[in-house]
Design an enzyme around this catalytic site. Structure first.
Site, PDB file in Angstrom:
ATOM      1  N   TYR A  24      -7.385 -15.401  -0.213  1.00 36.57           N
ATOM      2  CA  TYR A  24      -6.324 -16.403  -0.318  1.00 36.57           C
ATOM      3  C   TYR A  24      -6.900 -17.776  -0.669  1.00 36.57           C
ATOM      4  CZ  TYR A  24      -3.413 -12.798   1.737  1.00 36.57           C
ATOM      5  OH  TYR A  24      -2.763 -11.630   1.964  1.00 36.57           O
TER       6      TYR A  24
ATOM      7  N   SER B 272      -6.191 -10.678  -1.135  1.00 42.31           N
ATOM      8  CA  SER B 272      -6.084 -10.228   0.260  1.00 42.31           C
ATOM      9  C   SER B 272      -6.979 -11.076   1.149  1.00 42.31           C
ATOM     10  CB  SER B 272      -6.516  -8.750   0.330  1.00 42.31           C
ATOM     11  OG  SER B 272      -6.688  -8.358   1.670  1.00 42.31           O
TER      12      SER B 272
ATOM     13  N   TYR C  37      20.321  -7.010   1.805  1.00 47.39           N
ATOM     14  CA  TYR C  37      20.719  -5.944   0.865  1.00 47.39           C
ATOM     15  C   TYR C  37      22.239  -5.807   0.818  1.00 47.39           C
ATOM     16  CZ  TYR C  37      15.863  -4.493   0.513  1.00 47.39           C
ATOM     17  OH  TYR C  37      14.519  -4.477   0.258  1.00 47.39           O
TER      18      TYR C  37
ATOM     19  N   ARG D  98       7.680 -10.557  11.512  1.00 45.37           N
ATOM     20  CA  ARG D  98       9.138 -10.498  11.371  1.00 45.37           C
ATOM     21  C   ARG D  98       9.875 -11.132  12.553  1.00 45.37           C
ATOM     22  NH1 ARG D  98       7.732  -6.287   7.895  1.00 45.37           N
ATOM     23  NH2 ARG D  98       9.066  -6.140   6.055  1.00 45.37           N
TER      24      ARG D  98
ATOM     25  N   HIS E 120       5.932 -17.164   0.758  1.00 48.28           N
ATOM     26  CA  HIS E 120       6.335 -16.960  -0.646  1.00 48.28           C
ATOM     27  C   HIS E 120       6.284 -18.264  -1.444  1.00 48.28           C
ATOM     28  CE1 HIS E 120       8.763 -13.011   0.249  1.00 48.28           C
ATOM     29  NE2 HIS E 120       7.491 -12.918   0.565  1.00 48.28           N
TER      30      HIS E 120
ATOM     31  N   LEU F  71       3.929 -11.017   0.478  1.00 49.72           N
ATOM     32  CA  LEU F  71       3.454 -11.633   1.720  1.00 49.72           C
ATOM     33  C   LEU F  71       4.637 -11.882   2.639  1.00 49.72           C
ATOM     34  CD1 LEU F  71       1.096 -14.286   0.081  1.00 49.72           C
ATOM     35  CD2 LEU F  71       0.365 -12.383   1.546  1.00 49.72           C
TER      36      LEU F  71
ATOM     37  N   ASP G  53      15.968 -10.121   6.265  1.00 44.22           N
ATOM     38  CA  ASP G  53      15.092  -8.971   6.009  1.00 44.22           C
ATOM     39  C   ASP G  53      15.875  -7.796   5.436  1.00 44.22           C
ATOM     40  OD1 ASP G  53      12.753  -7.525   5.949  1.00 44.22           O
ATOM     41  OD2 ASP G  53      12.898  -6.849   8.027  1.00 44.22           O
TER      42      ASP G  53
ATOM     43  N   LEU H  75       0.810  -1.222   0.000  1.00 44.39           N
ATOM     44  CA  LEU H  75       0.000   0.000   0.000  1.00 44.39           C
ATOM     45  C   LEU H  75       0.846   1.277   0.000  1.00 44.39           C
ATOM     46  CD1 LEU H  75      -3.093  -0.803   2.243  1.00 44.39           C
ATOM     47  CD2 LEU H  75      -2.628  -1.347  -0.127  1.00 44.39           C
TER      48      LEU H  75
ATOM     49  N   LYS I 183      11.683 -10.056  -1.824  1.00 40.17           N
ATOM     50  CA  LYS I 183      12.839 -10.626  -1.143  1.00 40.17           C
ATOM     51  C   LYS I 183      12.531 -10.756   0.334  1.00 40.17           C
ATOM     52  CE  LYS I 183      14.090  -8.075   1.465  1.00 40.17           C
ATOM     53  NZ  LYS I 183      13.306  -7.569   2.637  1.00 40.17           N
TER      54      LYS I 183
END
Ligand code: NAD
Length: 431
Positions: free
Chosen positions: A134, A111, A261, A244, A158, A153, A257, A91, A176
């Site tokens: 879903y 959703s 990177y 998380r 995933h 998600l 998470d 969003l 990712k």
């Protein structure tokens, strides 16, 4: 001169104005304003050429020309995406970014919250009948407007949704980290291959212009060999009541998470794969959030060329998302390298008897839109994405070695990969 030597592509990027002759506006019915005022000049009206509107440069020679207007495809010709999961990333970033896409458009939502989905569908011009739950996700197979799905998600979901999307014969863009293990990531790649659909992992930084400029500059060899990469991705976290902190849903803590990177950028910069990793994890005592996943991790990657990447990631340190490269003949700093915005690039090198330190400024572009448009181009043209499933599989393999090293306290070796960019597809197109 110094500027040109170090930035040929950037120079190309900013010298985009056209000096071509312009035709006058067609016919009197297009004229605006009163007779008392002069009509627009060709400099002001621009012209249509090659299916896009262009304007000549209106600025003086001393300044860089403005970027040309975007040339989006008409909506009906863009690749239709179903956005799966309507959380914060969807969003706050992804659905707004579709507004800046030229080749992609959102045509469906998936959703678990019907009220939210109805509202979001209305906000983004998505048909109410293209909103799925879903449980009835598999019905997307019947919707011909959906060519690709974007899975946004929690990481632990995933795999299932990529497999279901492949079964529905839809191309897949997956957030990712790709999965929660190498085994899952391999299964996802195999399922998409077997179904004949494209799979791309949403490594947005590999599409973000500043990160790309750092990669170009490093690989040009102008500053010599890379000795060290320092990559940091830290932030602080709130309540324990979020996925998380659940290992089954997240796969791990700061590493998959945000530390990802650092890992992915070091690999993409060098085009090499690490042959050895060494890592340490630290967790605060008695913090219920870190019972299942790590708070802070520091890891070192050693590459075959001798380059070493020192990476640090934490859920318990004030936000900082920077990339620094130390090379034989200079250094490059990219502040906010892994952030959504605010990238600031500086580079240093010797210039005769002086040390030159330059700031680099690129035109603003939405990295999420660039990433989504790349996937759309791959779908439309039947091409392999720059960051396909194999890129995600490799990151999972390295992350597993990092966790092993943190557990044992010893360095962990990885197999040598001789080919450069072995896990990546062709470079994304410009524009
Ligand atoms: P979020 O918590 O804001 O959203 C997750 C969504 O999944 C929510 O709508 C939630 O209702 C739904 N969901 C469905 N089943 C769920 C379950 N069992 N538990 C929890 N939520 C469930 O998360 P987010 O920040 O939007 O992250 C989603 C994905 O995007 C993750 O894979 C994350 O790593 C990735 N992400 C990527 C970036 C990036 O910059 N590329 C940034 C943020 C997140």
């Amino acid at each position: 001169m110094r500027f040109d030597r170090f930035h040929p592509t950037r120079r190309g990027l900013i010298l985009t104005g056209s000096a071509g002759l312009l035709t006058a506006a067609a016919g009197p019915s297009f004229a605006a304003g009163s007779n008392a005022l002069p009509g627009p000049s060709p400099v002001d009206t621009g012209k249509v050429e090659g299916g896009r509107v262009t304007f000549p440069n209106w600025r003086g020679e001393a300044d860089r020309p403005s970027a040309p207007p975007p040339a989006p495809l008409p909506p009906a010709e863009r690749v239709g995406f179903a956005v799966v999961g309507l959380g914060r990333l969807s969003l706050e970033e992804i659905l707004p970014a579709f507004g800046e896409c030229k080749r992609a458009r959102p045509v469906a939502l998936v959703s678990g919250s019907p009220e939210k989905a109805r509202l979001v569908a209305a906000q983004h011009g998505i048909k109410p009948e293209a909103v799925y739950g879903y449980a009835d996700f598999d019905r997307i197979a019947e919707n011909r407007e959906i060519q690709a799905v974007y899975i946004i998600l929690p990481n632990g979901l995933h795999r299932d949704y990529v497999l279901r999307a492949a079964k529905a014969r839809k191309h897949v863009l997956c957030e990712k980290p790709m999965a929660t293990s190498t085994a899952e990531a391999r299964e996802m790649t195999a399922a998409c291959d077997a179904a004949g659909v494209r799979l791309m992992v949403a490594y947005r930084c590999q599409y973000e212009p500043y990160n790309r400029e750092v990669i170009r500059l490093v690989r040009s060899g102008e500053l010599g060999a890379v000795r060290f990469i320092e990559a940091t991705n830290t932030q602080t976290m709130g309540t324990a009541d979020q996925w998380r902190f659940r290992k089954a849903l997240a796969g791990g803590g700061a590493l998959p998470d945000i530390g990802l990177y650092c890992l992915n950028s070091a690999r993409a910069l060098l085009g090499e794969e690490p042959v050895e990793v060494f890592a340490r994890i630290t967790n605060p005592k008695d913090d219920p959030r870190y019972r299942e996943v790590e708070e802070s991790i520091s890891f070192m990657l050693r590459f075959p060329s001798g380059a070493i990447a020192n990476c640090a990631s934490s859920y318990g340190a004030h936000e900082s998302k920077d990339l620094r490269v130390r090379l034989e003949k200079g250094w490059i700093d990219l502040e906010n390298a892994f952030a959504y915005e605010g990238q600031q690039m500086r580079l240093a090198h010797r210039e005769g008897k002086t040390e030159a330190v330059e700031s680099v400024r690129l035109s603003r572009e939405n990295q999420f839109a660039l990433e989504i448009d790349h996937m759309a181009a791959c779908v439309a043209q039947g091409r392999t994405p720059h960051t396909p499933g194999s890129e995600g599989v490799q990151d999972h393999q390295v992350m597993e070695a990092i966790y092993r090293s943190a557990e044992t306290g010893a360095p962990v070796s990885l197999p040598t990969v001789a080919a450069r960019d072995a896990t990546r597809g062709p470079e994304p197109d410009k524009g």
